[in-house]
Design a protein around this motif. Structure first.
Motif, short mmCIF file in Angstrom:
data_model
loop_
_atom_site.label_atom_id
_atom_site.label_comp_id
_atom_site.label_asym_id
_atom_site.label_seq_id
_atom_site.Cartn_x
_atom_site.Cartn_y
_atom_site.Cartn_z
N LEU A 18 -159.33 39.29 -25.52
CA LEU A 18 -158.40 39.17 -26.65
C LEU A 18 -157.93 37.73 -26.89
N ILE A 19 -158.16 36.86 -25.93
CA ILE A 19 -157.69 35.48 -26.06
C ILE A 19 -158.67 34.70 -26.94
N ASP A 20 -158.13 34.14 -28.01
CA ASP A 20 -158.90 33.33 -28.94
C ASP A 20 -158.51 31.88 -28.72
N LYS A 21 -159.42 31.09 -28.23
CA LYS A 21 -159.13 29.70 -27.89
C LYS A 21 -158.70 28.88 -29.10
N ASN A 22 -159.02 29.34 -30.30
CA ASN A 22 -158.61 28.63 -31.51
C ASN A 22 -157.22 29.04 -31.98
N ASN A 23 -156.72 30.18 -31.51
CA ASN A 23 -155.44 30.69 -32.00
C ASN A 23 -154.39 30.93 -30.92
N HIS A 24 -154.74 30.81 -29.66
CA HIS A 24 -153.79 31.03 -28.58
C HIS A 24 -153.63 29.77 -27.74
N VAL A 25 -152.41 29.50 -27.38
CA VAL A 25 -152.11 28.51 -26.36
C VAL A 25 -151.75 29.31 -25.12
N VAL A 26 -152.45 29.07 -24.02
CA VAL A 26 -152.20 29.81 -22.79
C VAL A 26 -151.62 28.85 -21.76
N VAL A 27 -150.46 29.23 -21.22
CA VAL A 27 -149.77 28.44 -20.21
C VAL A 27 -149.61 29.33 -18.99
N SER A 28 -149.94 28.80 -17.83
CA SER A 28 -149.75 29.54 -16.59
C SER A 28 -148.76 28.81 -15.70
N ILE A 29 -147.86 29.56 -15.09
CA ILE A 29 -146.96 28.98 -14.10
C ILE A 29 -147.28 29.54 -12.72
N ALA A 30 -148.47 30.08 -12.56
CA ALA A 30 -148.91 30.61 -11.27
C ALA A 30 -149.22 29.44 -10.34
N ALA A 31 -148.49 29.35 -9.26
CA ALA A 31 -148.63 28.24 -8.31
C ALA A 31 -150.04 28.21 -7.70
N GLY A 32 -150.62 27.02 -7.66
CA GLY A 32 -151.89 26.82 -6.99
C GLY A 32 -153.11 27.29 -7.74
N VAL A 33 -152.96 27.70 -8.99
CA VAL A 33 -154.10 28.15 -9.80
C VAL A 33 -154.48 27.01 -10.73
N SER A 34 -155.68 26.47 -10.53
CA SER A 34 -156.11 25.32 -11.30
C SER A 34 -156.51 25.71 -12.72
N VAL A 35 -156.53 24.71 -13.59
CA VAL A 35 -156.97 24.93 -14.97
C VAL A 35 -158.43 25.39 -14.97
N GLY A 36 -159.24 24.80 -14.12
CA GLY A 36 -160.64 25.21 -14.01
C GLY A 36 -160.78 26.67 -13.65
N LYS A 37 -159.97 27.13 -12.74
CA LYS A 37 -160.01 28.54 -12.37
C LYS A 37 -159.58 29.42 -13.54
N LEU A 38 -158.55 29.00 -14.24
CA LEU A 38 -158.11 29.77 -15.41
C LEU A 38 -159.20 29.86 -16.46
N GLU A 39 -159.86 28.75 -16.71
CA GLU A 39 -160.91 28.74 -17.73
C GLU A 39 -162.12 29.58 -17.30
N GLY A 40 -162.35 29.69 -16.01
CA GLY A 40 -163.50 30.43 -15.51
C GLY A 40 -163.30 31.93 -15.44
N ILE A 41 -162.09 32.38 -15.60
CA ILE A 41 -161.82 33.81 -15.47
C ILE A 41 -162.21 34.53 -16.74
#
Length: 106
Positions: A83-106
């Motif tokens: 459901l996440i549309d990279k053109n229409n959603h801004v995704v912010v994570s405050i999960a400690a120790g989770v890298s941006v690379g990991k977020l993008e890979g999920i």
């Protein structure tokens, strides 16, 4: 609209700050959490919209704040990623120790 997946202490602190600073009004905030009691507390305390369904938060929001424990972030993101549309959603994570690379890979 801003949506919170996770309504624990950190999520609540951000919600409170957004409302007190008038950056967002309560009617522009949606929160999901696994705890019915926690959701009721947030509804009663801040008058925000609540749901048990993470996908509902994504559908209603253009800014999505992920405020869950790091050990469950993969499951949460796996459930909502279609459901996440990279053109229409801004995704912010405050999960400690989770890298941006990991977020993008999920």
């Amino acid at each position: 609209m801003i949506g919170f997946i996770g309504g624990g202490n950190m999520g609540e602190a951000i919600i409170r700050g957004l409302i007190q600073s008038k950056v967002y009004s309560p009617d522009k905030i949606t929160v999901s959490d696994v705890s019915k009691e926690r959701l009721e507390f947030l509804k009663n305390s801040y008058n925000v919209d609540i749901t048990h369904v993470n996908k509902n938060v994504v559908k209603k929001s253009d800014i999505l704040l992920i405020a869950v424990k790091p050990q469950i972030i993969e499951k949460v993101l796996g459930d909502i990623k279609e459901l996440i549309d990279k053109n229409n959603h801004v995704v912010v994570s405050i999960a400690a120790g989770v890298s941006v690379g990991k977020l993008e890979g999920i």
